[in-house]
Scaffold this motif. Structure first.
Motif, PDB file in Angstrom:
ATOM      1  N   MET A   1       5.343  29.691  45.924  1.00  0.00           N
ATOM      2  CA  MET A   1       6.144  29.490  47.126  1.00  0.00           C
ATOM      3  C   MET A   1       5.295  29.658  48.389  1.00  0.00           C
ATOM      4  N   PRO A   2       4.329  28.772  48.592  1.00  0.00           N
ATOM      5  CA  PRO A   2       3.426  28.926  49.739  1.00  0.00           C
ATOM      6  C   PRO A   2       4.134  28.728  51.076  1.00  0.00           C
ATOM      7  N   ILE A   3       3.722  29.525  52.040  1.00  0.00           N
ATOM      8  CA  ILE A   3       4.156  29.381  53.440  1.00  0.00           C
ATOM      9  C   ILE A   3       2.896  29.575  54.288  1.00  0.00           C
ATOM     10  N   HIS A   4       2.271  28.483  54.696  1.00  0.00           N
ATOM     11  CA  HIS A   4       0.999  28.557  55.431  1.00  0.00           C
ATOM     12  C   HIS A   4       0.021  29.468  54.693  1.00  0.00           C
ATOM     13  N   GLN A   5      -0.065  29.314  53.375  1.00  0.00           N
ATOM     14  CA  GLN A   5      -0.840  30.230  52.560  1.00  0.00           C
ATOM     15  C   GLN A   5      -2.321  29.905  52.613  1.00  0.00           C
ATOM     16  N   ALA A   6      -3.142  30.947  52.518  1.00  0.00           N
ATOM     17  CA  ALA A   6      -4.580  30.748  52.399  1.00  0.00           C
ATOM     18  C   ALA A   6      -4.878  29.957  51.128  1.00  0.00           C
ATOM     19  N   ALA A   7      -5.807  29.022  51.221  1.00  0.00           N
ATOM     20  CA  ALA A   7      -6.110  28.140  50.087  1.00  0.00           C
ATOM     21  C   ALA A   7      -6.530  28.923  48.851  1.00  0.00           C
ATOM     22  N   SER A   8      -7.235  30.024  49.035  1.00  0.00           N
ATOM     23  CA  SER A   8      -7.698  30.817  47.894  1.00  0.00           C
ATOM     24  C   SER A   8      -6.526  31.424  47.133  1.00  0.00           C
ATOM     25  N   GLN A   9      -5.501  31.857  47.857  1.00  0.00           N
ATOM     26  CA  GLN A   9      -4.319  32.422  47.208  1.00  0.00           C
ATOM     27  C   GLN A   9      -3.569  31.354  46.414  1.00  0.00           C
ATOM     28  N   VAL A  10      -3.416  30.183  47.019  1.00  0.00           N
ATOM     29  CA  VAL A  10      -2.730  29.082  46.354  1.00  0.00           C
ATOM     30  C   VAL A  10      -3.457  28.687  45.077  1.00  0.00           C
ATOM     31  N   ALA A  11      -4.778  28.589  45.150  1.00  0.00           N
ATOM     32  CA  ALA A  11      -5.574  28.187  43.993  1.00  0.00           C
ATOM     33  C   ALA A  11      -5.460  29.205  42.868  1.00  0.00           C
ATOM     34  N   ARG A  12      -5.517  30.491  43.197  1.00  0.00           N
ATOM     35  CA  ARG A  12      -5.415  31.525  42.154  1.00  0.00           C
ATOM     36  C   ARG A  12      -4.052  31.467  41.467  1.00  0.00           C
ATOM     37  N   ALA A  13      -2.995  31.315  42.243  1.00  0.00           N
ATOM     38  CA  ALA A  13      -1.652  31.242  41.660  1.00  0.00           C
ATOM     39  C   ALA A  13      -1.522  30.027  40.755  1.00  0.00           C
ATOM     40  N   HIS A  14      -1.983  28.887  41.240  1.00  0.00           N
ATOM     41  CA  HIS A  14      -1.898  27.646  40.477  1.00  0.00           C
ATOM     42  C   HIS A  14      -2.684  27.748  39.171  1.00  0.00           C
TER      43      HIS A  14
ATOM     44  N   ASP B   1      -0.739  40.982  50.696  1.00  0.00           N
ATOM     45  CA  ASP B   1       0.663  40.595  50.547  1.00  0.00           C
ATOM     46  C   ASP B   1       0.885  39.126  50.889  1.00  0.00           C
ATOM     47  N   GLY B   2      -0.102  38.484  51.524  1.00  0.00           N
ATOM     48  CA  GLY B   2      -0.016  37.056  51.805  1.00  0.00           C
ATOM     49  C   GLY B   2       1.103  36.667  52.746  1.00  0.00           C
ATOM     50  N   LEU B   3       1.532  37.579  53.599  1.00  0.00           N
ATOM     51  CA  LEU B   3       2.683  37.305  54.465  1.00  0.00           C
ATOM     52  C   LEU B   3       2.307  36.889  55.881  1.00  0.00           C
ATOM     53  N   PHE B   4       1.014  36.804  56.160  1.00  0.00           N
ATOM     54  CA  PHE B   4       0.600  36.487  57.531  1.00  0.00           C
ATOM     55  C   PHE B   4      -0.189  35.191  57.640  1.00  0.00           C
ATOM     56  N   GLY B   5      -0.319  34.467  56.526  1.00  0.00           N
ATOM     57  CA  GLY B   5      -1.022  33.199  56.580  1.00  0.00           C
ATOM     58  C   GLY B   5      -2.525  33.332  56.714  1.00  0.00           C
ATOM     59  N   ASP B   6      -3.052  34.517  56.424  1.00  0.00           N
ATOM     60  CA  ASP B   6      -4.503  34.719  56.470  1.00  0.00           C
ATOM     61  C   ASP B   6      -4.901  35.577  55.273  1.00  0.00           C
ATOM     62  N   ASN B   7      -6.121  36.085  55.281  1.00  0.00           N
ATOM     63  CA  ASN B   7      -6.617  36.846  54.136  1.00  0.00           C
ATOM     64  C   ASN B   7      -6.688  38.342  54.403  1.00  0.00           C
ATOM     65  N   ARG B   8      -5.914  38.846  55.360  1.00  0.00           N
ATOM     66  CA  ARG B   8      -5.947  40.290  55.601  1.00  0.00           C
ATOM     67  C   ARG B   8      -5.514  41.029  54.330  1.00  0.00           C
TER      68      ARG B   8
END
Length: 262
Positions: free
Chosen positions: A55-68, A191-198
Protein backbone atom coordinates in the motif's frame (compact mmCIF):
# COMPACT_ATOMS: atom_id res chain seq x y z
CA UNK A 1 15.39 -18.76 22.53
CA UNK A 2 13.82 -21.83 20.91
CA UNK A 3 13.17 -20.14 17.59
CA UNK A 4 11.74 -23.12 15.61
CA UNK A 5 9.41 -23.96 18.50
CA UNK A 6 8.24 -20.36 18.75
CA UNK A 7 7.50 -20.31 15.02
CA UNK A 8 5.47 -23.50 15.34
CA UNK A 9 3.65 -22.09 18.37
CA UNK A 10 2.65 -18.88 16.56
CA UNK A 11 1.54 -20.74 13.43
CA UNK A 12 -0.64 -23.07 15.53
CA UNK A 13 -2.03 -20.06 17.41
CA UNK A 14 -2.95 -18.35 14.15
CA UNK A 15 -4.71 -21.44 12.84
CA UNK A 16 -6.59 -21.98 16.09
CA UNK A 17 -7.67 -18.35 16.32
CA UNK A 18 -8.94 -18.35 12.75
CA UNK A 19 -10.84 -21.58 13.36
CA UNK A 20 -12.51 -20.23 16.51
CA UNK A 21 -13.38 -16.99 14.75
CA UNK A 22 -14.85 -18.82 11.79
CA UNK A 23 -12.73 -16.90 9.30
CA UNK A 24 -11.05 -18.11 6.16
CA UNK A 25 -7.59 -16.54 6.14
CA UNK A 26 -5.48 -13.47 6.84
CA UNK A 27 -4.67 -10.06 5.39
CA UNK A 28 -1.21 -8.64 6.07
CA UNK A 29 0.13 -5.25 5.09
CA UNK A 30 3.68 -5.75 3.81
CA UNK A 31 5.94 -2.70 4.01
CA UNK A 32 9.39 -4.06 3.23
CA UNK A 33 10.38 -4.12 6.90
CA UNK A 34 11.26 -7.02 9.18
CA UNK A 35 8.05 -7.05 11.25
CA UNK A 36 5.65 -7.36 8.32
CA UNK A 37 7.99 -9.82 6.60
CA UNK A 38 8.02 -12.12 9.63
CA UNK A 39 4.27 -11.77 10.21
CA UNK A 40 3.40 -12.61 6.60
CA UNK A 41 5.87 -15.52 6.58
CA UNK A 42 4.27 -16.92 9.74
CA UNK A 43 0.76 -16.53 8.32
CA UNK A 44 1.84 -18.26 5.11
CA UNK A 45 2.79 -21.37 7.10
CA UNK A 46 -0.79 -21.83 8.32
CA UNK A 47 -1.77 -23.07 4.83
CA UNK A 48 -4.80 -20.78 5.09
CA UNK A 49 -5.28 -18.11 2.42
CA UNK A 50 -3.05 -15.10 3.02
CA UNK A 51 -3.45 -11.83 1.14
CA UNK A 52 -0.32 -9.67 1.29
CA UNK A 53 -1.05 -6.05 0.48
CA UNK A 54 1.43 -3.46 -0.71
CA UNK A 55 0.00 0.00 0.00
CA UNK A 56 2.53 2.63 -1.10
CA UNK A 57 1.92 6.32 -0.43
CA UNK A 58 4.82 8.34 -1.89
CA UNK A 59 6.98 5.44 -0.71
CA UNK A 60 10.74 5.28 -1.02
CA UNK A 61 11.67 3.02 -3.94
CA UNK A 62 13.80 0.79 -1.71
CA UNK A 63 10.85 0.06 0.58
CA UNK A 64 8.57 -0.74 -2.35
CA UNK A 65 11.15 -3.07 -3.88
CA UNK A 66 11.72 -4.97 -0.62
CA UNK A 67 7.99 -5.47 -0.09
CA UNK A 68 7.44 -6.59 -3.67
CA UNK A 69 10.36 -9.02 -3.59
CA UNK A 70 9.27 -10.50 -0.27
CA UNK A 71 5.72 -11.15 -1.45
CA UNK A 72 6.98 -12.77 -4.64
CA UNK A 73 9.23 -15.08 -2.62
CA UNK A 74 6.32 -16.10 -0.41
CA UNK A 75 4.12 -16.75 -3.44
CA UNK A 76 6.81 -18.97 -4.94
CA UNK A 77 7.02 -21.21 -1.89
CA UNK A 78 3.45 -21.01 -0.54
CA UNK A 79 0.54 -21.48 -2.97
CA UNK A 80 -1.88 -20.14 -0.34
CA UNK A 81 -0.30 -16.65 -0.59
CA UNK A 82 -1.62 -13.96 -2.91
CA UNK A 83 -0.19 -10.49 -3.41
CA UNK A 84 -1.87 -7.25 -4.36
CA UNK A 85 -0.60 -3.71 -4.81
CA UNK A 86 -3.03 -0.93 -3.93
CA UNK A 87 -1.40 2.45 -4.54
CA UNK A 88 -2.99 4.91 -2.11
CA UNK A 89 -0.94 7.91 -3.21
CA UNK A 90 -3.79 9.53 -5.15
CA UNK A 91 -6.23 8.98 -2.26
CA UNK A 92 -3.75 10.52 0.17
CA UNK A 93 -3.03 13.49 -2.10
CA UNK A 94 -6.73 14.17 -2.50
CA UNK A 95 -7.13 14.17 1.27
CA UNK A 96 -4.22 16.59 1.65
CA UNK A 97 -5.74 18.95 -0.92
CA UNK A 98 -9.13 18.79 0.81
CA UNK A 99 -8.22 19.61 4.42
CA UNK A 100 -7.42 23.25 5.29
CA UNK A 101 -3.84 24.45 5.60
CA UNK A 102 -2.29 25.04 9.03
CA UNK A 103 0.60 27.19 10.20
CA UNK A 104 2.46 24.57 12.23
CA UNK A 105 4.13 22.47 9.53
CA UNK A 106 5.68 19.93 11.94
CA UNK A 107 2.32 19.17 13.54
CA UNK A 108 0.75 18.93 10.09
CA UNK A 109 3.38 16.44 8.90
CA UNK A 110 2.82 14.22 11.94
CA UNK A 111 -0.95 14.32 11.42
CA UNK A 112 -0.50 13.39 7.77
CA UNK A 113 1.87 10.56 8.71
CA UNK A 114 -0.83 9.11 10.95
CA UNK A 115 -3.35 9.62 8.14
CA UNK A 116 -1.23 7.36 5.91
CA UNK A 117 -1.39 4.61 8.52
CA UNK A 118 -5.15 4.99 8.88
CA UNK A 119 -5.73 4.86 5.12
CA UNK A 120 -3.83 1.59 5.09
CA UNK A 121 -5.89 0.25 7.98
CA UNK A 122 -9.09 1.06 6.07
CA UNK A 123 -7.72 -0.75 3.01
CA UNK A 124 -6.74 -3.84 5.00
CA UNK A 125 -10.22 -4.06 6.50
CA UNK A 126 -11.86 -3.53 3.12
CA UNK A 127 -10.19 -6.67 1.81
CA UNK A 128 -10.64 -8.54 5.10
CA UNK A 129 -14.37 -7.88 4.93
CA UNK A 130 -14.48 -8.77 1.25
CA UNK A 131 -12.93 -12.21 1.80
CA UNK A 132 -13.89 -13.01 5.38
CA UNK A 133 -10.29 -12.76 6.57
CA UNK A 134 -8.61 -11.45 9.73
CA UNK A 135 -6.23 -8.47 9.72
CA UNK A 136 -2.87 -9.55 11.13
CA UNK A 137 -1.02 -6.93 13.12
CA UNK A 138 2.71 -6.53 12.58
CA UNK A 139 3.73 -4.69 15.77
CA UNK A 140 6.41 -6.05 18.08
CA UNK A 141 6.50 -5.88 21.88
CA UNK A 142 8.67 -2.77 22.18
CA UNK A 143 6.51 -0.81 19.74
CA UNK A 144 3.14 -1.99 21.03
CA UNK A 145 3.71 -2.10 24.79
CA UNK A 146 6.94 -0.23 25.41
CA UNK A 147 7.10 3.09 23.57
CA UNK A 148 3.76 3.03 21.74
CA UNK A 149 5.41 3.54 18.36
CA UNK A 150 2.33 2.98 16.25
CA UNK A 151 -0.69 4.91 15.04
CA UNK A 152 -3.89 4.54 17.00
CA UNK A 153 -6.51 3.11 14.62
CA UNK A 154 -3.79 2.88 11.99
CA UNK A 155 -1.26 0.05 12.23
CA UNK A 156 -2.66 -0.40 15.74
CA UNK A 157 -6.08 -1.27 14.28
CA UNK A 158 -5.88 -5.05 13.82
CA UNK A 159 -7.71 -8.26 14.68
CA UNK A 160 -4.81 -10.18 16.20
CA UNK A 161 -1.11 -9.64 16.93
CA UNK A 162 1.08 -12.71 16.37
CA UNK A 163 4.47 -11.12 17.16
CA UNK A 164 3.50 -8.58 19.85
CA UNK A 165 5.12 -10.66 22.61
CA UNK A 166 8.48 -10.61 20.82
CA UNK A 167 11.12 -7.91 21.09
CA UNK A 168 12.68 -6.57 17.92
CA UNK A 169 15.82 -8.67 18.30
CA UNK A 170 13.64 -11.76 18.72
CA UNK A 171 11.70 -10.83 15.57
CA UNK A 172 14.99 -10.70 13.68
CA UNK A 173 15.87 -14.17 15.00
CA UNK A 174 12.56 -15.50 13.67
CA UNK A 175 13.19 -13.72 10.38
CA UNK A 176 16.52 -15.49 9.92
CA UNK A 177 14.94 -18.85 10.75
CA UNK A 178 12.06 -18.20 8.33
CA UNK A 179 14.44 -17.32 5.50
CA UNK A 180 13.57 -13.63 5.23
CA UNK A 181 15.84 -12.00 2.64
CA UNK A 182 19.07 -10.24 3.55
CA UNK A 183 17.82 -6.99 2.01
CA UNK A 184 15.09 -6.88 4.68
CA UNK A 185 17.25 -8.21 7.52
CA UNK A 186 19.90 -5.54 6.85
CA UNK A 187 17.55 -2.61 6.17
CA UNK A 188 17.26 0.09 8.82
CA UNK A 189 13.83 -0.16 10.51
CA UNK A 190 11.50 2.62 9.37
CA UNK A 191 7.77 3.25 9.70
CA UNK A 192 7.67 4.57 6.12
CA UNK A 193 5.09 7.21 7.00
CA UNK A 194 6.94 10.30 5.80
CA UNK A 195 7.81 9.41 2.22
CA UNK A 196 11.54 9.29 2.94
CA UNK A 197 14.06 6.92 4.52
CA UNK A 198 14.16 8.33 8.05
CA UNK A 199 14.73 5.46 10.47
CA UNK A 200 12.83 4.49 13.59
CA UNK A 201 15.97 5.18 15.61
CA UNK A 202 16.14 8.74 14.29
CA UNK A 203 12.53 9.31 15.29
CA UNK A 204 12.72 7.61 18.68
CA UNK A 205 16.17 8.81 19.70
CA UNK A 206 17.34 5.32 20.62
CA UNK A 207 17.88 1.95 18.95
CA UNK A 208 15.54 -0.98 19.53
CA UNK A 209 18.29 -2.80 21.43
CA UNK A 210 18.57 0.18 23.79
CA UNK A 211 14.80 0.44 24.20
CA UNK A 212 14.57 -3.28 24.96
CA UNK A 213 17.14 -2.78 27.71
CA UNK A 214 15.14 0.16 29.10
CA UNK A 215 11.89 -1.81 28.94
CA UNK A 216 13.48 -4.56 31.06
CA UNK A 217 15.12 -2.13 33.50
CA UNK A 218 13.36 -2.82 36.80
CA UNK A 219 15.13 -0.40 39.12
CA UNK A 220 13.39 2.78 40.26
CA UNK A 221 16.47 4.96 40.23
CA UNK A 222 19.13 4.77 37.48
CA UNK A 223 22.10 4.83 39.86
CA UNK A 224 25.34 3.48 38.46
CA UNK A 225 24.29 4.00 34.86
CA UNK A 226 26.44 5.79 32.31
CA UNK A 227 25.16 9.00 30.65
CA UNK A 228 23.86 7.20 27.55
CA UNK A 229 21.95 4.65 29.60
CA UNK A 230 20.38 7.45 31.62
CA UNK A 231 19.41 9.22 28.41
CA UNK A 232 17.87 6.08 26.92
CA UNK A 233 15.94 5.41 30.11
CA UNK A 234 14.57 8.95 30.05
CA UNK A 235 13.56 8.54 26.38
CA UNK A 236 11.83 5.25 27.07
CA UNK A 237 9.96 6.47 30.15
CA UNK A 238 8.77 9.64 28.44
CA UNK A 239 7.56 7.78 25.34
CA UNK A 240 5.84 5.17 27.48
CA UNK A 241 4.11 7.88 29.52
CA UNK A 242 3.07 9.93 26.50
CA UNK A 243 1.74 6.93 24.55
CA UNK A 244 0.14 5.01 27.39
CA UNK A 245 -3.31 5.91 26.05
CA UNK A 246 -2.62 3.70 23.02
CA UNK A 247 -1.93 0.66 25.17
CA UNK A 248 -5.11 0.65 27.26
CA UNK A 249 -8.77 0.14 26.38
CA UNK A 250 -10.80 3.22 25.52
CA UNK A 251 -11.92 4.91 28.76
CA UNK A 252 -15.65 4.61 29.36
CA UNK A 253 -17.46 7.10 31.54
CA UNK A 254 -19.39 4.95 34.03
CA UNK A 255 -22.74 6.49 34.91
CA UNK A 256 -23.88 5.87 38.52
CA UNK A 257 -26.99 3.70 38.67
CA UNK A 258 -28.86 6.30 40.68
CA UNK A 259 -28.49 8.83 37.85
CA UNK A 260 -30.14 6.40 35.44
CA UNK A 261 -33.15 5.96 37.68
CA UNK A 262 -36.23 8.13 37.21
Amino acid sequence: MQTPAIIEHIVDWLKSYSSRAGTGGFVVGVSGGIDSAVTSALASRTDLPVLCLEMPIHQAASQVARAHNHINRLRTTHPNVAGLRVDLTTVFDHFVSTVPAVEDESTRQMSLANTRARLRMMTLYYFASLHGYLVCGTGNKVEDFGVGFFTKYGDGGVDLSPIADLNKTEVYALGRELGVSEEILLARPTDGLFGDNRSDEEQLGASYEELEWAMDFDENEPEGLDPRQRKVLDIYRELHRANRHKMHPIPVCAIPKELKMD
